[in-house]
Design a protein around this motif. Structure first.
Motif, PDB file in Angstrom:
ATOM      1  N   LEU A 173      -4.741  -3.264  -7.668  1.00  0.00           N
ATOM      2  CA  LEU A 173      -6.169  -3.520  -7.535  1.00  0.00           C
ATOM      3  C   LEU A 173      -6.984  -2.261  -7.277  1.00  0.00           C
ATOM      4  N   ASP A 174      -6.337  -1.248  -6.757  1.00  0.00           N
ATOM      5  CA  ASP A 174      -7.075  -0.014  -6.472  1.00  0.00           C
ATOM      6  C   ASP A 174      -6.115   1.151  -6.560  1.00  0.00           C
ATOM      7  N   TYR A 193      -3.142   0.408  -3.935  1.00  0.00           N
ATOM      8  CA  TYR A 193      -2.973  -0.914  -3.334  1.00  0.00           C
ATOM      9  C   TYR A 193      -2.604  -1.931  -4.414  1.00  0.00           C
ATOM     10  N   PHE A 206      -4.953   7.124   1.880  1.00  0.00           N
ATOM     11  CA  PHE A 206      -4.711   6.020   0.952  1.00  0.00           C
ATOM     12  C   PHE A 206      -4.479   6.526  -0.465  1.00  0.00           C
ATOM     13  N   LEU A 208       4.218   7.198   2.621  1.00  0.00           N
ATOM     14  CA  LEU A 208       4.416   5.978   3.391  1.00  0.00           C
ATOM     15  C   LEU A 208       4.057   4.753   2.554  1.00  0.00           C
ATOM     16  N   PRO A 253      -2.463   9.398   7.536  1.00  0.00           N
ATOM     17  CA  PRO A 253      -2.144   8.973   6.167  1.00  0.00           C
ATOM     18  C   PRO A 253      -3.400   8.816   5.314  1.00  0.00           C
ATOM     19  N   PHE A 275       0.839  -1.199   0.000  1.00  0.00           N
ATOM     20  CA  PHE A 275       0.000   0.000   0.000  1.00  0.00           C
ATOM     21  C   PHE A 275       0.872   1.246   0.000  1.00  0.00           C
ATOM     22  N   ASN A 282      -6.123  -8.136   2.783  1.00  0.00           N
ATOM     23  CA  ASN A 282      -5.982  -6.713   3.125  1.00  0.00           C
ATOM     24  C   ASN A 282      -6.655  -6.309   4.425  1.00  0.00           C
ATOM     25  N   THR A 283      -6.850  -7.246   5.318  1.00  0.00           N
ATOM     26  CA  THR A 283      -7.332  -6.879   6.651  1.00  0.00           C
ATOM     27  C   THR A 283      -6.297  -7.216   7.709  1.00  0.00           C
ATOM     28  N   SER A 341      -7.649   4.332  -6.638  1.00  0.00           N
ATOM     29  CA  SER A 341      -8.631   5.401  -6.503  1.00  0.00           C
ATOM     30  C   SER A 341      -8.157   6.570  -5.654  1.00  0.00           C
ATOM     31  N   TYR A 357       0.581   5.398   0.955  1.00  0.00           N
ATOM     32  CA  TYR A 357      -0.210   6.437   1.616  1.00  0.00           C
ATOM     33  C   TYR A 357       0.524   7.768   1.509  1.00  0.00           C
TER      34      TYR A 357
END
Lengths: 115, 112
Positions: free
Chosen positions: A55-56, A48, A45, A91, A43, A33, A100-101, A58, A35
């Motif tokens: 995948l992301d 990712y 986002f 970061l 931070p 990730f 991702n959890t 955004s 940030y």
């Protein structure tokens, strides 16, 4: 390596210059990730990756921001035509799970100052 | 609106004393809550991750509590040390989403 490694730790760029920030995650970590942390803020986002797949994205603030992780390990965040509002600490974090959890391990960050 | 609020904003205590930091969240759906410690100029370091079913979790001198009904969490630091001076940030993911909602943090200063 033992932890997430980022380089450079500090970067000063003149407005309009391109910069590249590198992140070397913990070996074997699937998720990565990026940030952006402004002074005194939490931070935010940016993007990712799961292995080499982005995948992301955004959270990337503009098309001047680009990130890649071509071999599913080291990642590079590139900022083109830097502007003063890009000044922040960038970061990188990695996680050993693909859901991702899991726990995130952060690097020390790359502090970018745009003059 | 998904939010994480922390109090106090800053706190100064003497070395050896205990303190408790608070976190209220309105993030839904809820999956877990995290406390991070961030030294000035360094990256955040995870202290605890608490899931919905956990009420208390300890990590050395740090003890976190979670009340999922009232959507409150606290971080208790026992026998503070000078090295505890840092920002403590409460973080809640948006459900299973990896986009984390960060609190503004509590800046803790330990004085000798």
């Amino acid at each position: 390596g033992a932890g997430v490694s980022q380089s450079p730790r500090y970067k000063v760029a003149k407005r309009g210059q391109d910069v590249a920030l590198r992140c070397d995650p913990i070996s074997g970590h699937v998720s990565l990730f990026w940030y952006q942390q402004a002074l005194g803020q939490g931070p935010e986002f940016l993007t990712y990756f799961q292995n080499e797949a982005q995948l992301d994205k955004s959270g990337l603030p503009s098309d001047r921001f680009f990130a890649e992780r071509p071999e599913g390990s080291v990642s590079t965040l590139k900022i083109q035509r830097t502007q003063q509002e890009d000044s922040a600490v960038y970061l990188c974090a990695s996680s050993g799970t693909d859901r991702n959890t899991g726990e995130l391990f952060f690097g020390e960050g790359s502090r970018l100052t745009v003059l | 609106k998904n939010q994480v609020e922390q109090s106090p904003q800053s706190l100064i205590i003497l070395e050896g004393k205990n303190c408790t930091l608070q976190c209220n969240y309105t993030v839904s759906p809820f999956s877990n809550l995290r406390w991070y410690k961030q030294d000035t100029g360094r990256g955040p370091v995870s202290l605890t991750i608490m899931t919905f079913s956990e009420n208390t979790k300890s990590n050395g001198r740090y003890t976190a509590t979670l009340d999922a009904d009232t959507k409150q969490s606290s971080l208790h630091i026992t026998a503070s040390q000078l090295s505890d001076s840092a920002s403590y940030i409460c973080v809640v993911p948006r459900g299973s989403n990896y986009q984390l909602i960060w609190g503004a943090g509590t800046k803790l200063i330990i004085k000798p």
